[in-house]
Every structure is written in structure tokens, then in C-alpha cells.
Write an enzyme that holds these catalytic residues in place. Structure first.
Site, PDB file in Angstrom:
ATOM      1  N   ASP A 287       0.875  -1.162   0.000  1.00 36.92           N
ATOM      2  CA  ASP A 287       0.000   0.000   0.000  1.00 36.92           C
ATOM      3  C   ASP A 287       0.922   1.226   0.000  1.00 36.92           C
ATOM      4  O   ASP A 287       2.113   1.134   0.334  1.00 36.92           O
ATOM      5  CB  ASP A 287      -0.941   0.002   1.212  1.00 36.92           C
ATOM      6  CG  ASP A 287      -2.115   0.968   1.006  1.00 36.92           C
ATOM      7  OD1 ASP A 287      -2.059   1.790   0.057  1.00 36.92           O
ATOM      8  OD2 ASP A 287      -3.080   0.921   1.795  1.00 36.92           O
TER       9      ASP A 287
HETATM   10  C1  BGC Z   1      -4.914   3.443   0.061  1.00 38.87           C
HETATM   11  C2  BGC Z   1      -5.038   2.438  -1.082  1.00 38.87           C
HETATM   12  C3  BGC Z   1      -4.841   3.147  -2.391  1.00 38.87           C
HETATM   13  C4  BGC Z   1      -3.493   3.847  -2.377  1.00 38.87           C
HETATM   14  C5  BGC Z   1      -3.198   4.584  -3.658  1.00 38.87           C
HETATM   15  C6  BGC Z   1      -3.660   4.288  -0.026  1.00 38.87           C
HETATM   16  O1  BGC Z   1      -3.724   5.335   0.876  1.00 38.87           O
HETATM   17  O2  BGC Z   1      -4.944   2.766   1.288  1.00 38.87           O
HETATM   18  O3  BGC Z   1      -6.285   1.811  -1.044  1.00 38.87           O
HETATM   19  O4  BGC Z   1      -4.932   2.230  -3.437  1.00 38.87           O
HETATM   20  O5  BGC Z   1      -3.467   4.787  -1.322  1.00 38.87           O
HETATM   21  O6  BGC Z   1      -4.032   5.682  -3.781  1.00 38.87           O
END
Ligand code: BGC
Length: 755
Positions: free
Chosen positions: A231
């Protein structure tokens, strides 16, 4: 393909390989021009395409391209419709292809442990089976377009509070049965190209560094063969993560972690083969996309129509007394509440779509029905405005019916923080009560990503739950309210009466560093049902404008071995006057008593479309896993021989039919006798029963009746016997004069009899 990837890896320098393991920027992987490796783009996800062309950020601060916002997962889950999720995946995949995006970051399938999790609107359900099936369908759809999916956030990211650092303390059985199970189902059934690991720790270990999760379970047990990405910002120790199976770090690290990887290889702390393997996986997925084919363009307007249809299929009619709905052509209807003009149809954060249009209920109804609008309250806030409220109540009183468009303001639920309570804004609760007091035909339409307390539920005859239903929310609401369409969604989560009733309440969100999952497997309806606790609306509940009758539930075998499938069927008839869809749920109840288990668990569902008077057969196939629980001692799924109930329900609390089957476990846990084996358990072993009865008769003969009345009252022979049988074998040494040798001899003999 494998061979050429290997060759490609062999041509790369150490620095190029280390560089492949982190992003080139916020949304791109790195490419290597001299080797023809393209810099592929990834984008959020999960219910629309959030492609940022300018400066990237992961919380939706900067603009993304105009796209279609489909219903969010809290809504699509209520469709219980895998076909619909596959369609959603397919159109998202097509949008990605057309926009040059190689991986869509979704679906998000974390379990809704608490209604307060700020991100519940992006997640499917409190039930792992349902979440897994729906996610698998969406992944299949996305990948059918030659675009990768990234099921996230693996795993146990069930709250936003301290999400980057907090440790979810979960026992192994609960982890497997509740929190890993949806990922397991999705990985096995849909073979996602990538998986996104979560921010949090589990039992003290950063998930991004967990070899057990990222390699042993995900790849070893489930057969995952794509790459694992972090993530955004989930990397703590890069080299450790790489060894554990975290292939790609996102976003870019400014080169610093690439240098750490290269140095670790040079200094012999990281085998180069580990790096090569990660790079090979990343390249393999890059070329699955780059070499693939798929749509080159898509039609925004057609996708908008699909968004409307989806919103219609997802809405849940929670209550409808006295046939208030559908409104039909009733004379005048008051639309009350700002959400009628500005529907809240998505949540804040990384999933936020720059929707190219949004159809409000007001816009959809005006000119077609006799509707009038009063704002009543401001959609963005909590504060009551007496003038607005009075105007709305007056309008409602003068109409034939009133629809209050209520819901949570954007700031109440969002990625990055949790809700602090489960209430709607006070001004909305008050307005609903005041409108209901003057207008008997009051309908409440809800726009929210997670359950809310409904203190006025008994004061209004009808409630329609729209959830955050995407940019077609308003038109869908109108079509359902006026009866152009028939509601057919059901709740994928329980609506508790109060947040205090939720099983995680005492341990959510934890003390900041850790959060204890003390409710174990008793999440959602698994808890409420075990406790027979009242709820506002049960898991699986949802009404229709028609009615359905269930009959003829049967299994193809009544005695079954656990290594063969069981087919379960029943007939469902539309007994009402209009066409409709019914979601039929099949629950399994373990009656063996071998383990502490929920009263019942969802193991199958189908959605049937039925004309008035029509009957169709619902069919489910159960397998060993449908009956099993996870046994941490054996490190595997296990089931007990004995009786199991098969329950067909219109909801978890509306079980219409029940049959039982006898299951034979082909792999029973070997029973081993030791000094702590209790007489009761020994008697339950058929091979030992006769012997044990004789032994007990000899060593514990029925006591002669006590002489005094007081002694007789203190303990009866029956009480004595029950007490004796609770004892372990070693009590023969304590109370019956056995020597250690005699006791050991007896244990050896009993074990021999079992073999
Ligand atoms: C989120 C993810 C997301 C990623 C990219 C993170 O803060 O938890 O779900 O895909 O950012 O935007």
C-alpha cells in the site's frame, strides 16, 4: 514467456533490478528503455478510475480525469450479484485499457469488523464468504480486459485509526476464518495479477514484512503467482520486506530503498536470487498487460446508464409498511433534504472519482412526477436550521407523501479516520421525526457508507437504503420510489440498534498501538445470532414490492462424506403481482458440538429473477470447506463427523426452510489418551466405551444412599456420577490408589485399543 522473462532479468544490472522494485513516481512502475520494458501505470480503484495525470497523491487531493463513479462496494455487496460485480470489473477494465492503466487498485475486501471503520464504504461485508465471492467476480471482470486487479488491503486493515502502525492482535483461527478467508477465495478463484499488502501489523509483525502472509500462505497455500505491491507508504524495512515476499514498493522511494536493496546484495545480506525472483514477477505482470489486447475506448454515457442500473440493483428496501412504496402516481410528493439535490454517492480519500456527471433524485423526478422540494437541512453539516426545517415540514404536511433524503455528510466517513459514533447528524434525525409527525406516508432514503442508528425507525413506514450508490444514485432512487423498478438488494452487514451492541465495541479501535480482536470469529451476525440479541436490521435482510415463497429444500444425499460435494436445492416462487428478484441465502449450522462455532454461517447465495407466479430452483453446491473450521493445532481446516443443519433463508433472521445431513469426516483428528483425558471424552470414543463403562463401574460404584437427610440433599447419586465423569484419568492416582505405573499401563492400553 517465463523463459524470456528470465532472460530479461539476466540482462539487467543490479541497479536496474533494485530499481524495478519501487515505483518510478506516484503511479508508475519504472521502465527500462534499453530493454523494452515499459513504465506501466496503476490507478485507483475500486469503483471507478481515478487516473491522475498531473501531480499524484493518494488521498484524492489533486484532480483526476473525469470518469464514471459506479456504486461503492458497500452498495455493490448488497446486490449479492456476482454477475453484476463481474460486469463492473469488465467496464472498469475497459476504462483502464482505454486510458493506458495496467493495474486497477482494487477491489478492497477487508471485513467490516466495526460499523465505525471510516473506510467501510469501500469494503463489501462483515461476512468473509460473501466478500470473497464478490471480490473474485470483480477481479475476473477487470482481468478479462487484459488489465490486472489488486485485491487490497491484505490483511486485517479493519480500521483507519493508526492504520500505518497499529497491530491487529488476532488469534490464528479468527485470522483464517474471518480476515484471510475473503482473500483466499478471491486469489484461488480469480488469480489476481497483483495483491496489495496492508499498512498495519498483525500480531506485532508489519504485514509488509510478513513471510508467513506474503509468501507461505499467499503463494505456498493459495497459489498466488503475481506480484505483491505495498500500500502507498506501507514499507518499513525494504530489504526485510523483499525477503518476505513484498515485490514492489509504491510509490517511488526517491531511489533510497533501491540503493538499500543493491547494497544488501553486494554485502551478501540479500541473495541476488531473491531480488531476481521479485523482478521476474513484476516483469511477468508488466508484460501480461503490455502484450495484451482490450478495448481502446469506452462510452462514458453508456457507462453512466450502467451506473444507474447498478445503483438500482444494490438498493435495499429496509422497511415498507402499509404499502407506502411504491409511490406510483400519487398526487404530490415532497422531496425533503439537500441530498435530494446533491446525492452523496461516494466517499472521501483514494477512491474518490472525478465523476463526469451525477444525477440527483430531484433532477430525475422533476417533470416526470409531481414533486416539490424543500432543503430541510444542509447536506454538509450537523447544525439544524429552524427556518429550513419549518419550511420542509410545512411542505411535507401539504403533500400526499414525503421522502426525506438523509445521509452522512462527507466529513463523517472518509479514508484515513474512523467515525466516532454511528449517528446521523442531529438535524436530520429531528427533521425526520417532525416530518413523520405530520405526514403518515413518510419515506426515508439513506445515503451512507456504513450502518447508522435509526432512532425514528418505528415512526416512519418506509426506509430505502441506497448506500453510496455512485453517480446514478438519484435516478435509481426515483425509479425505485415510484415503482418503475423493484428493489432487490439485501444487507451485506447487520444494522445494530446501537454501536454499543457491536461485538468489537469494547476493543475498537484499541489503545493506539494494538487492537485486540477479542470477539474472535463472532463478527457481525455470527455474534448477534449466538447471543440472540435484537438488531435493527439483520444481515441478509431486504424487501421487495413482490413476495416469495420457499419450498422443497433438500440435499442430494442425507449422509455424506466430507470429500464429496453435496448439492442442495429448493424452489422459490414469486407469489406477488409483479416481477422481482430474490436473494436466497444458504447457511450451514454445525450441530456436532465439536468446536465453539457460530449458530450458522453463510455458505451459498443465489439471486433469482422471477415473473409473477413463476417458480425457479435455487441450487447450491457445498464442499468440505462449507462445514469446516480452522484448527490452529493441526494448522489446517477441519470438520467433525455428525449432524449439520442446512438453512435456506430470506435473511439471517428469516430462515424459511431447514434440513439436516449427517457428515462423515474422512480425516478425523487422531484421539490420543493421556493422563488428562476425561472420562466423559473417553466414553465418547466408540472403541473405548465398553471398557470405560466397566472401569467406571469398578472404580466408581454407585454410592449407597447417604444416611442423613442433609447428606442426601447435598449430593445425589446422579450428581456424584456427573462429577466423577468430569474427572481426568489421573484422578485414579489421586483417589483410587493407582500407582504411576498402573496409570501409565492403563493409558498405553487405551491408546492401543484406539489403533
Ligand atoms: C490506500 C489504497 C490506495 C493507495 C493509492 C492508499 O492510501 O490505502 O487503497 O490504493 O493509497 O491511492
Amino acid at each position: 514467456m517465463k523463459r524470456s522473462i528470465e532472460r530479461l532479468v539476466a540482462q539487467m544490472t543490479l541497479e536496474e533490478k533494485a530499481g524495478m522494485c519501487s515505483g518510478g513516481d506516484f503511479w508508475h512502475l519504472k521502465g527500462v528503455e534499453r530493454l523494452g520494458i515499459p513504465a506501466v501505470m496503476v490507478s485507483d480503484g475500486p469503483h471507478g478510475l481515478r487516473k491522475q495525470e498531473q501531480e499524484g497523491d493518494h488521498l484524492g487531493v489533486n484532480d483526476s480525469i473525469r470518469a464514471v463513479c459506479f456504486p461503492t462496494a458497500c452498495a455493490t455487496a448488497a446486490s449479492f450479484d456476482t454477475g453484476l460485480l463481474e460486469t463492473l470489473g469488465r467496464v472498469l477494465g475497459a476504462e483502464c485499457r482505454a486510458q493506458g492503466v495496467g493495474v486497477l487498485l482494487g477491489p478492497a475486501l477487508n471485513i467490516k469488523r466495526s460499523p465505525l471503520c471510516g473506510r467501510n464504504f469501500e469494503y463489501f461485508s462483515e461476512d468473509p464468504y460473501l466478500a470473497g465471492q464478490l471480490a473474485a467476480a470483480q477481479i475476473k471482470g477487470i482481468q478479462s480486459q487484459g488489465v490486472g486487479a489488486s485485491p487490497k488491503h491484505f490483511a486485517a486493515n479493519n480500521q483507519e485509526y493508526h492504520r500505518l502502525t497499529c497491530s491487529a492482535q488476532i488469534d490464528p483461527r479468527t485470522l483464517r476464518e474471518i480476515y484471510l478467508a475473503p482473500f483466499e477465495a478471491a486469489v484461488k478463484a480469480a488469480r489476481p495479477w497483483t495483491v496489495m499488502c496492508s499498512y498495519n501489523k498483525i500480531n506485532g509483525e508489519q504485514v509488509s514484512e510478513s513471510k508467513a502472509l506474503l509468501t507461505d500462505i499467499l503463494r505456498g497455500e493459495w497459489g498466488f503467482d503475481g506480484y505483491v505491491m505495498s500500500d502507498w507508504g506501507a514499507v518499513n524495512d525494504r530489504v526485510k520486506g523483499l525477503c518476505a515476499g513484498l515485490d514492489l514498493e509504491m510509490p517511488a522511494s526517491g531511489g533510497s530503498t533501491d540503493r538499500q536493496i543493491a547494497a544488501a546484495v553486494r554485502e551478501g545480506r540479500l541473495p541476488e536470487a531473491v531480488l531476481d525472483r521479485a523482478v521476474g514477477r513484476i516483469l511477468d505482470v508488466i508484460f501480461r498487460y503490455a502484450d495484451g489486447q482490450g478495448a481502446a475506448e469506452f462510452d462514458l454515457q453508456a457507462h453512466h446508464e450502467l451506473a444507474v442500473r447498478m445503483a438500482r440493483e444494490c438498493a435495499v428496501l429496509l422497511k415498507n409498511e402499509g404499502g407506502v412504496l411504491p409511490l406510483g402516481q400519487r398526487t404530490r410528493v415532497a422531496f425533503v433534504g439537500e441530498f435530494a439535490q446533491k446525492p452523496r454517492f461516494q466517499g472521501g480519500g483514494s477512491s474518490h472519482i472525478n465523476a463526469f456527471r451525477a444525477e440527483s433524485a430531484w433532477e430525475a423526478a422533476r417533470g416526470r412526477y409531481e414533486v416539490q422540494y424543500a432543503r430541510g437541512f444542509s447536506a454538509g453539516g450537523d447544525e439544524a436550521d429552524e427556518a429550513l426545517m419549518r419550511e420542509a415540514v410545512e411542505l411535507a404536511a401539504g403533500c400526499g407523501a414525503a421522502v426525506v433524503f438523509a445521509g452522512l455528510p462527507d466529513s463523517f466517513e472518509c479514508e484515513g479516520y474512523d467515525r466516532s459514533h454511528m449517528r446521523l447528524p442531529g438535524c436530520q434525525n429531528e427533521l425526520i421525526r417532525r416530518v413523520a409527525a405530520v405526514q403518515p406516508n413518510t419515506v426515508v432514503v439513506l445515503h451512507n457508507g456504513s450502518p447508522v442508528e435509526l432512532p425514528w425507525a418505528d415512526e416512519v413506514p418506509a426506509i430505502l437504503e441506497l448506500y453510496l450508490a455512485g453517480q446514478g444514485a438519484g435516478r435509481a432512487a426515483v425509479e425505485l420510489l415510484f415503482g418503475e423498478a423493484n428493489p432487490c438488494g439485501k444487507l451485506a452487514e447487520t444494522f445494530p440498534l446501537r454501536v454499543q451492541d457491536n461485538p468489537s465495541y469494547l476493543n475498537f479501535p484499541g489503545n493506539g498501538d494494538t487492537v485486540e480482536y477479542r470477539e474472535g470469529v463472532f463478527v457481525g451476525y455470527r455474534y448477534y445470532d449466538k447471543k440472540e440479541a435484537p438488531v435493527r436490521f439483520a444481515f441478509g435482510h431486504g424487501l421487495s414490492y413482490t413476495s416469495f415463497a420457499y419450498s422443497g429444500l433438500r440435499a442430494d444425499k442425507t449422509a455424506v462424506r466430507d470429500d464429496e460435494p453435496v448439492t442442495v436445492r429448493l424452489e422459490v416462487t414469486n407469489t406477488g403481482a409483479r416481477a422481482g428478484k430474490e436473494i436466497v441465502q444458504l447457511y450451514v449450522a454445525d450441530c456436532t458440538g465439536a468446536e465453539v462455532r457460530p449458530e450458522k454461517e453463510l455458505k451459498g447465495f443465489v439471486k433469482l429473477e422471477l415473473e409473477p407466479g413463476e417458480t425457479k430452483t435455487a441450487e447450491f453446491v457445498l464442499d468440505r470447506r462449507s462445514f469446516a473450521w480452522y484448527d490452529p493445532q493441526r494448522g489446517s481446516w477441519t470438520c467433525a463427523s455428525g449432524r449439520y443443519g442446512l438453512l435456506a433463508g430470506a435473511s439471517s433472521r428469516d430462515i424459511r426452510q431447514r434440513v439436516e445431513i449427517e457428515l462423515t469426516c474422512t480425516d478425523p483428528k487422531p484421539y490420543v489418551v493421556d493422563a488428562n483425558s476425561r472420562y466423559d471424552d473417553l466414553l465418547a470414543q466408540p472403541a473405548l466405551r465398553e471398557f470405560m463403562l466397566r472401569l467406571l463401574e469398578k472404580e466408581y460404584p454407585p454410592a449407597p444412599p447417604a444416611e442423613s437427610g442433609a447428606a442426601r440433599a447435598a449430593i445425589t447419586p446422579e450428581m456424584q456420577q456427573r462429577m466423577d465423569r468430569e474427572a481426568p484419568l489421573r484422578s485414579l492416582r489421586s483417589f483410587k490408589g493407582y500407582t504411576q505405573e498402573q496409570l501409565d499401563g492403563l493409558i498405553a492400553r487405551l491408546n492401543a485399543m484406539l489403533r
